[in-house]
Every structure is written in structure tokens, then in C-alpha cells.
Design a protein around this motif. Structure first.
Motif, PDB file in Angstrom:
ATOM      1  N   THR A 142       0.891  -1.195  -0.138  1.00  0.00           N
ATOM      2  CA  THR A 142       0.110  -0.049  -0.080  1.00  0.00           C
ATOM      3  C   THR A 142       0.675   1.271  -0.167  1.00  0.00           C
ATOM      4  O   THR A 142       0.631   2.310  -0.728  1.00  0.00           O
ATOM      5  CB  THR A 142      -0.891   0.043   1.270  1.00  0.00           C
ATOM      6  N   ARG A 161       2.426   1.804  -3.339  1.00  0.00           N
ATOM      7  CA  ARG A 161       1.525   2.413  -4.347  1.00  0.00           C
ATOM      8  C   ARG A 161       1.218   3.935  -3.929  1.00  0.00           C
ATOM      9  O   ARG A 161       0.980   4.738  -5.037  1.00  0.00           O
ATOM     10  CB  ARG A 161       0.319   1.467  -4.460  1.00  0.00           C
ATOM     11  N   ARG A 162       1.144   4.218  -2.854  1.00  0.00           N
ATOM     12  CA  ARG A 162       0.881   5.732  -2.391  1.00  0.00           C
ATOM     13  C   ARG A 162       1.861   6.544  -2.673  1.00  0.00           C
ATOM     14  O   ARG A 162       1.614   7.710  -3.337  1.00  0.00           O
ATOM     15  CB  ARG A 162       0.621   5.594  -0.856  1.00  0.00           C
TER      16      ARG A 162
END
Length: 374
Positions: free
Chosen positions: A367, A370-371
Motif C-alpha cells: 500500500t 502504491r501511495r
């Protein structure tokens, strides 16, 4: 900086105080260095759950996450790089302790991927990768003491790599761990390695034994079996104290003396899972009742601070307890509770917990990657 009298008293009894926690925030803030000075902390242990918690907070890792994302790293690569970076930095923080204690303390542990716990060759391969990546003499590579892990432990030690054997619950498995340790040193010596440079601890888990046995004692009491109440919250201490007896016997044997003459250091008993889980028990129980020279006690910060605040250290609380400890385990068996079943359940649950934490860690990192590219 003022040092804490209670942690000093424990240290003066010959117990090495290690912290069961690590994070980038703790490193960057100087918190870890402060605990060395104020609370006699001389080592650190980590596990997948600790890293999952550290990475979930996230902010201290943003820069490295961005760099890894720019380099096209996937979650597996990012976890490896981030955790080895933390451990390398912690090793540097403890470099003074490491030198002062001739390598006995100043140790920082990092665990192989727990999904490899039943894979001997995979464990050996990743232990070597972690050792090379951290690139510090004072790192310990953590290997679970599964049946498959026992062979890996001996093989990794034979390569000259220092090892923290983790998830040890039973006395029988502890004996196998010590045997694997000696086998590894014997092979290392035969291969011409300097075995004085190889160190090891065996992490014997404490509080979880009481959690599981007490649950079964409650059922036995409901079935009308007598004597169960006096056995509550006694199994973990008895088990750990008998492990201490095994260590004393093993490291005074003729086999060990041959290795010691060649410069070997004994594998130390490390008391793990020493935070009290039952609110009815003293929050320092698994520290103050497990005092003996030469052991390591790795504590979560909450337990360390409880010890510092109100823990009372009254000398050795292990060495003269072996007869009573055997009586406790005999009483538990008489209540119809299978020791083998208890330790098998605890090993399976411990591995499952670490695998879930590892998968959670991978998810958190994925996550994050991706952020930072969004």
C-alpha cells in the motif's frame, strides 16, 4: 543521565536486559540509545509482529519507501530492505555494548520469513542473505525451532553465522536446539572457522505457556479434578526454570568442554514472551521470578518500564527451584493436561501469528509503495 536502580539490580545479577521492540522512529528519536544509558538495555529482538506495528505507523519510512518505489521494488524486496536497514542501524547503536562485552551482548535479532519455517533449505538460504545484507557482526539471525528448523540452525551456525533460535516452548525441543548448536560449532571448527566469533541464544517462550495451561486447568476444575487452583499460573515459571537446569547440565558436559577449549561461547537461554498477559498477575512476574546469571530476558517496553517503576529483584530465583518445578509439571499432567499437546499447540499458534503479521507487513508495504508513486 540517571540510571534506573531496578534495572541496574537485575543487570548486576547477571541478567542481560534486551528490548523486544524496534522501529525507525525509535532509532531516529534516540529512544533506543537512551534506554541503553538509563535502563541497562544491552540488546534488541524483533519479530514480524514488531515490524508490522512499526511499518503501520509509516511516517518514518516514507523516504525509503519513495526510493524503493522509484527503483521498482516490489513489496517483498521493500520489506527485506527496510527491515535490514533498521536492524543495521540498531547494530550500530549497540556497537559500544558489543565491544565492551566481547560480543556477548550488543546483539540485534532479525527473523527469517516465517513462511519458511517448514522449509529447511529455504531457511538456510535466507539466513545467509540476511547476514550479508545487515553486514554487522552483532546481528543474530532468528530461526524458528521447528523440526525442519533444527537442521537449518546447525547448518547456519556451521557457516559462521550467529543465530537466535526462536519459538522454543518444550524442554525436549530445547535439548534438540542445544544439540543443533553444538553440531553447528563442531562443523564450523572442522571447517577451520574461528568459533569464538559465533554466538547464539535460544528464545524460550514463557507467558504463553501459562495462557494455554491455565485455560485447560479451568476446564479440569469444571470437571471436578482436585488441586487445579494451586497450579494456576505456575506452568510457565516451572517450564522456564527447568530449561535453565537443562542449560546448566548441557554446558558443563564433556562435549561442551571440548568446544569451550576451542574458544566457543555457550548458547545463552533467552527468556521471551515475558510480558504478563493475565491482569491478575504481577506485571513483572516473568522477570523477577526468572533471575539467574547468564540468562537474557527480552522485554516489551511496557514490561521494562514496569520493572523500572516497581520491580523487586531479590537475587537468583531459578537455580534452587528445579525440584518444585518438576512437581508443578507432574501436577499438571495428573490433572489430565498433556504437556506435548500444549507445546505443539503453542508452536503452531506462534508460527501462524508470525505468518499473519508477515502478510500484514507485506500488505502495508505494498500500500505504501502504491501511495508514494500516486
Amino acid at each position: 543521565m540517571t540510571t534506573n536502580a531496578n534495572t541496574q539490580a537485575l543487570s548486576e545479577q547477571g541478567v542481560s536486559i534486551w528490548l523486544d521492540d524496534l522501529s525507525r522512529e525509535r532509532l531516529d528519536s534516540g529512544s533506543l540509545a537512551g534506554l541503553i544509558e538509563s535502563h541497562h538495555v544491552v540488546g534488541v529482538t524483533t519479530n514480524p509482529t514488531i515490524f508490522e506495528s512499526a511499518l503501520a505507523k509509516g511516517e518514518a519510512y516514507e523516504q525509503q519507501l519513495s526510493e524503493l518505489a522509484d527503483a521498482g521494488a516490489d513489496a517483498e524486496k521493500a520489506v527485506f530492505d527496510i527491515t535490514t536497514t533498521d536492524v543495521r542501524q540498531a547494530c550500530d547503536v549497540f556497537s559500544g555494548v558489543y565491544e565492551r562485552t566481547d560480543g556477548v551482548d550488543g546483539r540485534v535479532s532479525i527473523e527469517v520469513d516465517p513462511r519458511l519455517a517448514r522449509d529447511t533449505e529455504g531457511t538456510i538460504a535466507q539466513a545467509k542473505q540476511l547476514w550479508e545484507a545487515v553486514d554487522r557482526e552483532n546481528v543474530l539471525i532468528k530461526i524458528p525451532a521447528t523440526v525442519e528448523g533444527i537442521e537449518a540452525i546447525a547448518a547456519v551456525l556451521a557457516e559462521g553465522i550467529s543465530v537466535n533460535v526462536t519459538l522454543v516452548f518444550s524442554l525436549e525441543r530445547y535439548r534438540a536446539v542445544i544439540n543443533a548448536f553444538m553440531l553447528g560449532l563442531e562443523k564450523a571448527h572442522a571447517d577451520g572457522r574461528d568459533i569464538s566469533k559465533i554466538h547464539s541464544v535460544a528464545s524460550f517462550f514463557v507467558s504463553r505457556v501459562d495462557s494455554e495451561v491455565d485455560k485447560r486447568l479451568e476446564l479440569a476444575a469444571e470437571e471436578g479434578k482436585p488441586g487445579t487452583e494451586k497450579l494456576r499460573s505456575s506452568a510457565a515459571l516451572a517450564n522456564a526454570r527447568l530449561a535453565h537446569q537443562i542449560a546448566g547440565e548441557s554446558f558443563s558436559s564433556e562435549r561442551w568442554q571440548l568446544l569451550a577449549e576451542r574458544g566457543a561461547h555457550p548458547q545463552r537461554l533467552l527468556l521471551a514472551s515475558t510480558g504478563t498477559k493475565d491482569p491478575n498477575l504481577s506485571d513483572t512476574l516473568y522477570v523477577t521470578e526468572l533471575v539467574a546469571a547468564g540468562v537474557v530476558n527480552t522485554m516489551p517496553e511496557k514490561t521494562l518500564l514496569a520493572l523500572a517503576d516497581h520491580g523487586t529483584v531479590d537475587g537468583d530465583t531459578m537455580t534452587d527451584t528445579y525440584v518444585e518445578s518438576n512437581r508443578v509439571l507432574d501436577g499438571i499432567a495428573a490433572a489430565g493436561i498433556s504437556y506435548r499437546e500444549v507445546v505443539d499447540v503453542l508452536e503452531a499458534e506462534g508460527l501462524d501469528k508470525f505468518v499473519k503479521s508477515w502478510e500484514g507487513l507485506l500488505g502495508t508495504i505494498d500500500t505504501g509503495l502504491r501511495r508514494v508513486v500516486a
